[in-house]
Design a protein around this motif. Structure first.
Motif, PDB file in Angstrom:
ATOM      1  N   ARG A 246       6.391   0.618  -2.199  1.00  0.00           N
ATOM      2  CA  ARG A 246       5.120   0.802  -2.904  1.00  0.00           C
ATOM      3  C   ARG A 246       5.282   0.494  -4.379  1.00  0.00           C
ATOM      4  O   ARG A 246       6.209   0.967  -5.032  1.00  0.00           O
ATOM      5  CB  ARG A 246       4.629   2.237  -2.717  1.00  0.00           C
ATOM      6  CG  ARG A 246       4.144   2.494  -1.306  1.00  0.00           C
ATOM      7  CD  ARG A 246       3.734   3.916  -1.060  1.00  0.00           C
ATOM      8  NE  ARG A 246       2.929   4.461  -2.138  1.00  0.00           N
ATOM      9  CZ  ARG A 246       2.922   5.754  -2.444  1.00  0.00           C
ATOM     10  NH1 ARG A 246       3.657   6.602  -1.778  1.00  0.00           N
ATOM     11  NH2 ARG A 246       2.158   6.177  -3.427  1.00  0.00           N
ATOM     12  N   PHE A 247       4.353  -0.303  -4.877  1.00  0.00           N
ATOM     13  CA  PHE A 247       4.306  -0.606  -6.297  1.00  0.00           C
ATOM     14  C   PHE A 247       3.261   0.284  -6.949  1.00  0.00           C
ATOM     15  O   PHE A 247       2.716   1.185  -6.317  1.00  0.00           O
ATOM     16  CB  PHE A 247       4.001  -2.092  -6.510  1.00  0.00           C
ATOM     17  CG  PHE A 247       5.101  -2.979  -6.001  1.00  0.00           C
ATOM     18  CD1 PHE A 247       6.298  -3.080  -6.690  1.00  0.00           C
ATOM     19  CD2 PHE A 247       4.963  -3.674  -4.819  1.00  0.00           C
ATOM     20  CE1 PHE A 247       7.332  -3.870  -6.217  1.00  0.00           C
ATOM     21  CE2 PHE A 247       5.977  -4.468  -4.333  1.00  0.00           C
ATOM     22  CZ  PHE A 247       7.170  -4.569  -5.035  1.00  0.00           C
ATOM     23  N   MET A 248       2.965   0.045  -8.191  1.00  0.00           N
ATOM     24  CA  MET A 248       1.942   0.817  -8.895  1.00  0.00           C
ATOM     25  C   MET A 248       0.591   0.617  -8.217  1.00  0.00           C
ATOM     26  O   MET A 248       0.406  -0.329  -7.450  1.00  0.00           O
ATOM     27  CB  MET A 248       1.827   0.361 -10.351  1.00  0.00           C
ATOM     28  CG  MET A 248       3.026   0.652 -11.190  1.00  0.00           C
ATOM     29  SD  MET A 248       2.731  -0.011 -12.848  1.00  0.00           S
ATOM     30  CE  MET A 248       4.378   0.058 -13.499  1.00  0.00           C
ATOM     31  N   ASN A 249      -0.348   1.479  -8.525  1.00  0.00           N
ATOM     32  CA  ASN A 249      -1.720   1.257  -8.072  1.00  0.00           C
ATOM     33  C   ASN A 249      -2.186  -0.073  -8.638  1.00  0.00           C
ATOM     34  O   ASN A 249      -1.737  -0.491  -9.709  1.00  0.00           O
ATOM     35  CB  ASN A 249      -2.639   2.381  -8.541  1.00  0.00           C
ATOM     36  CG  ASN A 249      -2.364   3.673  -7.809  1.00  0.00           C
ATOM     37  OD1 ASN A 249      -1.787   3.674  -6.722  1.00  0.00           O
ATOM     38  ND2 ASN A 249      -2.784   4.773  -8.387  1.00  0.00           N
ATOM     39  N   GLY A 250      -3.105  -0.718  -7.940  1.00  0.00           N
ATOM     40  CA  GLY A 250      -3.569  -2.039  -8.350  1.00  0.00           C
ATOM     41  C   GLY A 250      -4.051  -2.113  -9.783  1.00  0.00           C
ATOM     42  O   GLY A 250      -3.676  -3.014 -10.531  1.00  0.00           O
TER      43      GLY A 250
ATOM     44  N   LYS B  28       9.526  -6.728   6.521  1.00  0.00           N
ATOM     45  CA  LYS B  28       9.622  -5.941   5.289  1.00  0.00           C
ATOM     46  C   LYS B  28       8.249  -5.915   4.639  1.00  0.00           C
ATOM     47  O   LYS B  28       7.678  -6.966   4.354  1.00  0.00           O
ATOM     48  CB  LYS B  28      10.650  -6.555   4.340  1.00  0.00           C
ATOM     49  CG  LYS B  28      12.050  -6.513   4.884  1.00  0.00           C
ATOM     50  CD  LYS B  28      13.015  -7.186   3.935  1.00  0.00           C
ATOM     51  CE  LYS B  28      14.404  -7.206   4.552  1.00  0.00           C
ATOM     52  NZ  LYS B  28      15.356  -7.949   3.718  1.00  0.00           N
ATOM     53  N   LEU B  29       7.752  -4.711   4.403  1.00  0.00           N
ATOM     54  CA  LEU B  29       6.400  -4.551   3.877  1.00  0.00           C
ATOM     55  C   LEU B  29       6.428  -4.010   2.458  1.00  0.00           C
ATOM     56  O   LEU B  29       7.251  -3.164   2.111  1.00  0.00           O
ATOM     57  CB  LEU B  29       5.606  -3.582   4.758  1.00  0.00           C
ATOM     58  CG  LEU B  29       5.520  -3.928   6.238  1.00  0.00           C
ATOM     59  CD1 LEU B  29       4.778  -2.832   6.986  1.00  0.00           C
ATOM     60  CD2 LEU B  29       4.853  -5.271   6.451  1.00  0.00           C
ATOM     61  N   SER B  30       5.481  -4.482   1.658  1.00  0.00           N
ATOM     62  CA  SER B  30       5.256  -3.934   0.324  1.00  0.00           C
ATOM     63  C   SER B  30       3.752  -3.852   0.118  1.00  0.00           C
ATOM     64  O   SER B  30       2.987  -4.546   0.785  1.00  0.00           O
ATOM     65  CB  SER B  30       5.905  -4.811  -0.760  1.00  0.00           C
ATOM     66  OG  SER B  30       5.352  -6.109  -0.762  1.00  0.00           O
ATOM     67  N   ALA B  31       3.351  -2.967  -0.782  1.00  0.00           N
ATOM     68  CA  ALA B  31       1.913  -2.769  -1.010  1.00  0.00           C
ATOM     69  C   ALA B  31       1.699  -2.155  -2.375  1.00  0.00           C
ATOM     70  O   ALA B  31       2.613  -1.587  -2.977  1.00  0.00           O
ATOM     71  CB  ALA B  31       1.332  -1.849   0.065  1.00  0.00           C
TER      72      ALA B  31
ATOM     73  N   ILE C  72      -1.302   3.476   4.343  1.00  0.00           N
ATOM     74  CA  ILE C  72      -0.743   2.794   5.514  1.00  0.00           C
ATOM     75  C   ILE C  72       0.498   3.534   6.019  1.00  0.00           C
ATOM     76  O   ILE C  72       0.650   3.763   7.221  1.00  0.00           O
ATOM     77  CB  ILE C  72      -0.427   1.320   5.198  1.00  0.00           C
ATOM     78  CG1 ILE C  72      -1.715   0.540   4.935  1.00  0.00           C
ATOM     79  CG2 ILE C  72       0.360   0.676   6.348  1.00  0.00           C
ATOM     80  CD1 ILE C  72      -1.501  -0.843   4.344  1.00  0.00           C
ATOM     81  N   ALA C  73       1.384   3.917   5.119  1.00  0.00           N
ATOM     82  CA  ALA C  73       2.600   4.634   5.516  1.00  0.00           C
ATOM     83  C   ALA C  73       2.255   5.958   6.195  1.00  0.00           C
ATOM     84  O   ALA C  73       2.856   6.313   7.219  1.00  0.00           O
ATOM     85  CB  ALA C  73       3.493   4.863   4.303  1.00  0.00           C
ATOM     86  N   ASP C  74       1.305   6.692   5.642  1.00  0.00           N
ATOM     87  CA  ASP C  74       0.901   7.974   6.232  1.00  0.00           C
ATOM     88  C   ASP C  74       0.312   7.790   7.628  1.00  0.00           C
ATOM     89  O   ASP C  74       0.549   8.595   8.525  1.00  0.00           O
ATOM     90  CB  ASP C  74      -0.115   8.693   5.338  1.00  0.00           C
ATOM     91  CG  ASP C  74       0.496   9.237   4.062  1.00  0.00           C
ATOM     92  OD1 ASP C  74       1.741   9.235   3.925  1.00  0.00           O
ATOM     93  OD2 ASP C  74      -0.289   9.648   3.170  1.00  0.00           O
TER      94      ASP C  74
ATOM     95  N   ILE D   5       6.145  -9.182   3.718  1.00  0.00           N
ATOM     96  CA  ILE D   5       4.688  -9.168   3.800  1.00  0.00           C
ATOM     97  C   ILE D   5       4.126  -8.198   2.772  1.00  0.00           C
ATOM     98  O   ILE D   5       4.546  -7.038   2.710  1.00  0.00           O
ATOM     99  CB  ILE D   5       4.228  -8.759   5.212  1.00  0.00           C
ATOM    100  CG1 ILE D   5       4.772  -9.758   6.244  1.00  0.00           C
ATOM    101  CG2 ILE D   5       2.711  -8.656   5.275  1.00  0.00           C
ATOM    102  CD1 ILE D   5       4.553  -9.339   7.673  1.00  0.00           C
ATOM    103  N   ALA D   6       3.177  -8.671   1.958  1.00  0.00           N
ATOM    104  CA  ALA D   6       2.506  -7.833   0.971  1.00  0.00           C
ATOM    105  C   ALA D   6       1.129  -7.435   1.492  1.00  0.00           C
ATOM    106  O   ALA D   6       0.434  -8.246   2.116  1.00  0.00           O
ATOM    107  CB  ALA D   6       2.383  -8.569  -0.364  1.00  0.00           C
TER     108      ALA D   6
END
Length: 142
Positions: free
Chosen positions: A51-55, A30-33, A41-43, A3-4
């Motif tokens: 986590r990927f780069m900022n949008g 499994k989450l990615s964002a 969200i993690a905090d 899930i993204a």
């Protein structure tokens, strides 16, 4: 499921609250964002999130590439409808990829609630992951 999670700035807090409310369901997937969204969200939830780069620095494109490669099964993209067309290129690209690859997508809280309830019930268990073989996409057609 993979899930993204993505949210425009004015929708980040709403997505965080949504993830807090549905933490138990998301914990089984499994989450990615994108960067900032994933951190928030993690905090707030303690969920493990890739986590990927900022949008604006390429995170949206990284998730789009994963979608094109069959590595995303569902997308929660809380977008800001007040943004101009010039500012929403990422929306068009992601939504098109969802249509091309049959990826369920929620762009607002009401649709997100429907998708997460379907996840909870197991309504997507029939959805087999797309298999990559020799660079060609293979999937079961029903």
């Amino acid at each position: 499921m993979n899930i993204a999670l993505i949210a425009h700035d004015k929708r980040k807090e709403l997505l965080v609250q949504f993830c807090v409310a549905n933490c138990g369901i998301f914990a089984r997937h499994k989450l990615s964002a994108t960067g900032t969204t994933g951190k928030l969200i993690a905090d707030a939830t303690g969920l493990e999130i890739v986590r990927f780069m900022n949008g604006i620095h390429g995170g949206v494109q990284q998730i789009a590439a994963r979608m094109a490669n069959g590595e995303v099964d569902m997308l929660f993209f809380f977008r800001d409808p007040s943004l101009s067309t010039n500012e929403t290129y990422d929306c068009t690209t992601l939504l098109r990829l969802c249509d091309v690859h049959n990826i369920p997508v929620a762009t607002n809280i009401t649709t997100a609630e429907l998708l997460v309830k379907a996840l909870e019930r197991g309504d997507f268990e029939w959805k087999e992951p797309i298999m990559m073989t020799s660079g060609k996409r293979k999937k079961n057609i029903y």
